[in-house]
Design a protein around this motif. Structure first.
Motif, PDB file in Angstrom:
ATOM      1  N   SER A  77      13.097   0.676   2.204  1.00 32.69           N
ATOM      2  CA  SER A  77      14.202   1.626   2.057  1.00 32.69           C
ATOM      3  C   SER A  77      14.148   2.324   0.708  1.00 32.69           C
ATOM      4  O   SER A  77      14.283   3.554   0.610  1.00 32.69           O
ATOM      5  N   ARG A  78      13.930   1.552  -0.348  1.00 36.72           N
ATOM      6  CA  ARG A  78      13.919   2.097  -1.699  1.00 36.72           C
ATOM      7  C   ARG A  78      12.806   3.131  -1.874  1.00 36.72           C
ATOM      8  O   ARG A  78      12.981   4.141  -2.554  1.00 36.72           O
ATOM      9  N   HIS A  79      11.652   2.889  -1.261  1.00 38.88           N
ATOM     10  CA  HIS A  79      10.501   3.778  -1.438  1.00 38.88           C
ATOM     11  C   HIS A  79      10.339   4.752  -0.277  1.00 38.88           C
ATOM     12  O   HIS A  79       9.323   5.441  -0.192  1.00 38.88           O
ATOM     13  N   VAL A  80      11.344   4.823   0.579  1.00 39.81           N
ATOM     14  CA  VAL A  80      11.382   5.768   1.704  1.00 39.81           C
ATOM     15  C   VAL A  80      10.102   5.639   2.546  1.00 39.81           C
ATOM     16  O   VAL A  80       9.377   6.611   2.788  1.00 39.81           O
ATOM     17  N   LEU A  81       9.826   4.424   2.966  1.00 40.33           N
ATOM     18  CA  LEU A  81       8.694   4.149   3.841  1.00 40.33           C
ATOM     19  C   LEU A  81       9.191   3.997   5.271  1.00 40.33           C
ATOM     20  O   LEU A  81      10.221   3.359   5.520  1.00 40.33           O
ATOM     21  N   GLN A  82       8.475   4.569   6.213  1.00 37.42           N
ATOM     22  CA  GLN A  82       8.718   4.288   7.616  1.00 37.42           C
ATOM     23  C   GLN A  82       7.998   2.984   7.977  1.00 37.42           C
ATOM     24  O   GLN A  82       6.946   2.677   7.403  1.00 37.42           O
ATOM     25  N   VAL A  83       8.563   2.230   8.917  1.00 40.30           N
ATOM     26  CA  VAL A  83       7.938   0.967   9.311  1.00 40.30           C
ATOM     27  C   VAL A  83       7.775   0.914  10.822  1.00 40.30           C
ATOM     28  O   VAL A  83       8.604   1.439  11.568  1.00 40.30           O
TER      29      VAL A  83
ATOM     30  N   GLU B 234       0.832  -1.203   0.000  1.00 36.60           N
ATOM     31  CA  GLU B 234       0.000   0.000   0.000  1.00 36.60           C
ATOM     32  C   GLU B 234       0.866   1.252   0.000  1.00 36.60           C
ATOM     33  O   GLU B 234       0.576   2.232  -0.699  1.00 36.60           O
ATOM     34  N   GLY B 235       1.922   1.230   0.792  1.00 37.43           N
ATOM     35  CA  GLY B 235       2.825   2.371   0.838  1.00 37.43           C
ATOM     36  C   GLY B 235       3.519   2.618  -0.488  1.00 37.43           C
ATOM     37  O   GLY B 235       3.678   3.761  -0.924  1.00 37.43           O
ATOM     38  N   ILE B 236       3.929   1.534  -1.150  1.00 39.79           N
ATOM     39  CA  ILE B 236       4.578   1.664  -2.461  1.00 39.79           C
ATOM     40  C   ILE B 236       3.610   2.286  -3.460  1.00 39.79           C
ATOM     41  O   ILE B 236       3.983   3.173  -4.247  1.00 39.79           O
ATOM     42  N   ARG B 237       2.373   1.825  -3.451  1.00 40.69           N
ATOM     43  CA  ARG B 237       1.379   2.372  -4.385  1.00 40.69           C
ATOM     44  C   ARG B 237       1.206   3.873  -4.173  1.00 40.69           C
ATOM     45  O   ARG B 237       1.132   4.653  -5.134  1.00 40.69           O
ATOM     46  N   LEU B 238       1.156   4.282  -2.932  1.00 38.79           N
ATOM     47  CA  LEU B 238       0.997   5.700  -2.624  1.00 38.79           C
ATOM     48  C   LEU B 238       2.233   6.495  -3.048  1.00 38.79           C
ATOM     49  O   LEU B 238       2.130   7.574  -3.637  1.00 38.79           O
TER      50      LEU B 238
ATOM     51  N   GLU C  33      22.934  -2.433   7.392  1.00 42.68           N
ATOM     52  CA  GLU C  33      23.666  -1.259   6.915  1.00 42.68           C
ATOM     53  C   GLU C  33      23.309  -0.905   5.477  1.00 42.68           C
ATOM     54  O   GLU C  33      23.331   0.264   5.083  1.00 42.68           O
ATOM     55  N   GLY C  34      22.934  -1.896   4.696  1.00 43.97           N
ATOM     56  CA  GLY C  34      22.701  -1.657   3.277  1.00 43.97           C
ATOM     57  C   GLY C  34      21.394  -0.959   2.961  1.00 43.97           C
ATOM     58  O   GLY C  34      21.225  -0.429   1.861  1.00 43.97           O
TER      59      GLY C  34
END
Length: 345
Positions: free
Chosen positions: A88-94, A59-63, A107-108
């Motif tokens: 990480s790639r889509h700058v989502l907080q979890v 859902e976060g990626i879609r947004l 680290e990656g």
């Protein structure tokens, strides 16, 4: 065809009400489950929110892929390690609510995290010791963005368990210098002590009260409507629909409405559940079938084929439909199916 109309002016009105209710808190708007069935992308575009919350990474990626730049928090956190790189790639907080999730950081792929502590709902949350340990010494790759928990009893005004949860949360967070959040829709309405740095309203945004009865301060953001496809008279003693669950006590007119459980209108609604036609309430008559339902119009009627029947919306709060049928009002808009046409205004 059944149509769900999304009124974005109503949404904005409700957001303004929420901001007035919690003027010193930032607003994290919950848009999970397609914004409770209203349309996630349209809701996000229309909303003056500081951040958004979704349930799952997809859902976060879609947004994010729709162009949303504000912070997006995944409330269930990552469900498997491979989702960490996506976050990480889509700058989502979890959200981190288990020690297993905490072990997936590396680290990656640095990711911002909200640490969630168990305060009495006994659903998701870290024990207090682990919560404080992660907050003071986060693993490599974890950037702590905030501290949170969830109120399990806030929809009941005055429930003492809410105060207990707040006290547990306050103690768990003592000395930790991060933003805090615990207030859902019910907590926002009932408990100003729960507002803290961030509030996380969900159903309230869409004009539905979590308390069971419609609130005049809110405006319903969804109208669910369908056409009347037949008007006919039934004689006293005749039954209507599968199983004859409704029997006419006198000669009456009925309307057949092209909406059923195949559209997400509940199959379990009782006789007498209100529908609105030409500004007047009528009651469901008989079992809801897959594609249609019926309502009693009375001894005489001006209702005609082609008239619109409102199943919920302005003039017929969703809370009324849910309350009469002992249904959770959160369920009704979220269970609408793909064959319902969506309109945004």
């Amino acid at each position: 065809m059944v149509v769900a109309r999304f009124d974005t002016d109503a949404l904005r009105h409700n957001v303004a009400f929420i901001r007035e209710r919690a003027p010193n808190s930032r607003l994290m708007a919950v848009v999970k489950a397609n914004a409770y069935g209203h349309g996630m992308l349209a809701a996000a575009r229309a909303m003056d929110a500081d951040a958004f919350a979704v349930a799952r990474v997809d859902e976060g990626i879609r947004l994010r892929e729709a162009g949303e730049l504000r912070p997006i928090l995944v409330l269930e956190g990552c469900q498997q390690p491979s989702e960490m790189s996506l976050a990480s790639r889509h700058v989502l907080q979890v959200v981190v609510h288990t020690t297993c999730q905490a072990g997936w950081f590396g680290e990656g792929f640095p990711v911002e995290a909200w640490l969630k502590v168990e305060t009495g709902m006994h659903r998701l949350g870290l024990d207090v010791g682990t919560f404080r340990r992660l907050a003071t010494a986060p693993p490599v790759g974890m950037r702590v963005a905030g501290l949170m928990s969830h109120l399990g009893f806030a929809n009941e005004a005055g429930d003492p368990r809410t105060e207990v949860q707040l006290a547990v949360f306050d103690e768990a967070c003592e000395g930790l210098d991060y933003p805090r959040s615990i207030a859902n829709s019910g907590g926002l309405l009932h408990t100003s002590d729960a507002h803290l740095d961030w509030v996380r309203p969900g159903i309230l945004l869409y004009g539905v009260s979590p308390l069971g009865e419609a609130m005049p301060e809110l405006r319903p953001a969804m109208t669910l409507a369908a056409p009347v496809i037949s008007v006919k008279q039934v004689r006293a003693g005749d039954t209507v629909g599968y199983g004859g669950r409704y029997r006419a006590r006198r000669d009456v007119w009925i309307a057949i409405i092209a909406a059923g459980y195949g559209d997400g209108y509940p199959a379990t609604v009782k006789n007498g559940t209100p529908v609105l036609i030409r500004g007047r309430r009528y009651g469901i008559a008989g079992a809801v079938s897959m594609d249609m339902c019926c309502c009693e119009l009375g001894l005489e009627t001006s209702v005609k084929e082609g008239d619109e029947a409102v199943l919920w919306g302005p003039g017929l709060p969703l809370e009324d439909v849910a309350g009469m049928n002992e249904l959770n009002p959160y369920v009704l808009p979220t269970q609408l199916t793909s064959r319902v046409r969506r309109e945004t205004h």
